[in-house]
Design an enzyme around this catalytic site. Structure first.
Site, PDB file in Angstrom:
ATOM      1  N   ASP A 139       0.877  -1.165   0.000  1.00 35.15           N
ATOM      2  CA  ASP A 139       0.000   0.000   0.000  1.00 35.15           C
ATOM      3  C   ASP A 139       0.919   1.221   0.000  1.00 35.15           C
ATOM      4  O   ASP A 139       2.106   1.120   0.329  1.00 35.15           O
ATOM      5  CB  ASP A 139      -0.880  -0.035   1.257  1.00 35.15           C
ATOM      6  CG  ASP A 139      -1.695   1.227   1.442  1.00 35.15           C
ATOM      7  OD1 ASP A 139      -2.344   1.656   0.480  1.00 35.15           O
ATOM      8  OD2 ASP A 139      -1.647   1.783   2.556  1.00 35.15           O
TER       9      ASP A 139
ATOM     10  N   ASP B 291      -0.135   5.040   0.991  1.00 39.03           N
ATOM     11  CA  ASP B 291      -0.346   6.074   2.008  1.00 39.03           C
ATOM     12  C   ASP B 291      -0.306   5.512   3.422  1.00 39.03           C
ATOM     13  O   ASP B 291      -0.961   4.511   3.725  1.00 39.03           O
ATOM     14  CB  ASP B 291      -1.679   6.779   1.765  1.00 39.03           C
ATOM     15  CG  ASP B 291      -1.708   7.452   0.402  1.00 39.03           C
ATOM     16  OD1 ASP B 291      -0.760   8.199   0.111  1.00 39.03           O
ATOM     17  OD2 ASP B 291      -2.657   7.215  -0.367  1.00 39.03           O
TER      18      ASP B 291
ATOM     19  N   ASP C 276      -1.265  -0.374   6.255  1.00 48.12           N
ATOM     20  CA  ASP C 276      -1.565   0.196   7.568  1.00 48.12           C
ATOM     21  C   ASP C 276      -3.054   0.160   7.902  1.00 48.12           C
ATOM     22  O   ASP C 276      -3.424   0.396   9.047  1.00 48.12           O
ATOM     23  CB  ASP C 276      -1.139   1.668   7.596  1.00 48.12           C
ATOM     24  CG  ASP C 276      -2.045   2.523   6.713  1.00 48.12           C
ATOM     25  OD1 ASP C 276      -2.856   3.306   7.249  1.00 48.12           O
ATOM     26  OD2 ASP C 276      -1.985   2.382   5.487  1.00 48.12           O
TER      27      ASP C 276
END
Length: 225
Positions: free
Chosen positions: A9, A11, A180
């Site tokens: 991922d 961001d 995250d």
């Protein structure tokens, strides 16, 4: 010889911020978008953190300032944005992990729920060639303010990944996944070796229950938060 696939991922995983949110602040500061965009986006990001964001509505709102503008008008702003704001936000541990996979000969892929107009040039800075991101529509080099195709968000990331894998004609030995966010649970549940990087509280709890590896990456620049 079959290689492993390493999926990241973007961001809050590879960078210590949300690139789309920072971009919205940037274009407001540049006078390209009204200040009201930030209020609207803040409410939407609250929904994102709860896993309830309507990504189609988010993309329409945040792409509206680009509508009717040309790629050539926007690209210099994107270049400035990445140089001044994104590059300092990159986690050093992220670069080290990408390099770890590269030295192993793994195939590195970034999958993001941010528009490709931002993700692709950020990936270039990170040294990653392969990207799956939200398709941002252009007609004759002019942004329409719309998206096309499957949005690479939640289950959409898995759908886009499966399409990408079919196009690769490559058999991978296994897969690593890094994120995250609880929004990436469908993707992390798919890979062989999931890693929760600075996970949000809901993902952290899930990772603990599943005995996934939790990685804590830190950034010195608190201004980015």
């Amino acid at each position: 010889m079959p290689t492993y696939l390493a999926i990241f991922d973007l961001d809050e995983t590879l960078i210590a911020a949300d690139s789309a949110s920072l971009w919205n602040k940037f274009i407001v500061a540049k006078g390209l978008a009204p200040l009201s965009l930030l209020t609207q986006e803040h409410a939407m990001m609250t929904a994102y953190s709860k896993g309830t964001l309507d990504m189609d509505s988010y993309m329409k709102a945040t792409l509206a300032p680009l509508k009717g503008k040309s790629h050539h008008q926007i690209q210099p702003l994107i270049d400035e944005f990445i140089t001044d704001i994104i590059t300092p936000a990159i986690y050093q541990q992220a670069l080290e992990r990408i390099e770890w996979h590269r030295k192993r000969g793994d195939h590195i892929l970034i999958i993001s729920a941010t528009g490709e107009h931002l993700v692709k040039p950020i990936a270039t800075v990170l040294g990653v060639k392969d990207v799956i991101a939200i398709h941002v529509e252009q007609h004759n080099g002019i942004y329409t303010g719309a998206t096309t195709g499957i949005l690479s968000f939640k289950e959409g990331k898995v759908e886009r990944l499966k399409i990408w894998l079919q196009q690769q004609h490559h058999n991978y030995k296994g897969s690593y996944g890094y994120s995250d966010s609880i929004n990436d649970l469908p993707l992390l549940s798919l890979v062989n070796k999931p890693f929760a990087v600075n996970p949000d509280p809901t993902l952290a709890m899930h990772a603990q229950m599943k005995e996934w590896t939790i990685m804590n990456w830190r950034h010195d620049n608190n201004i980015l938060r």
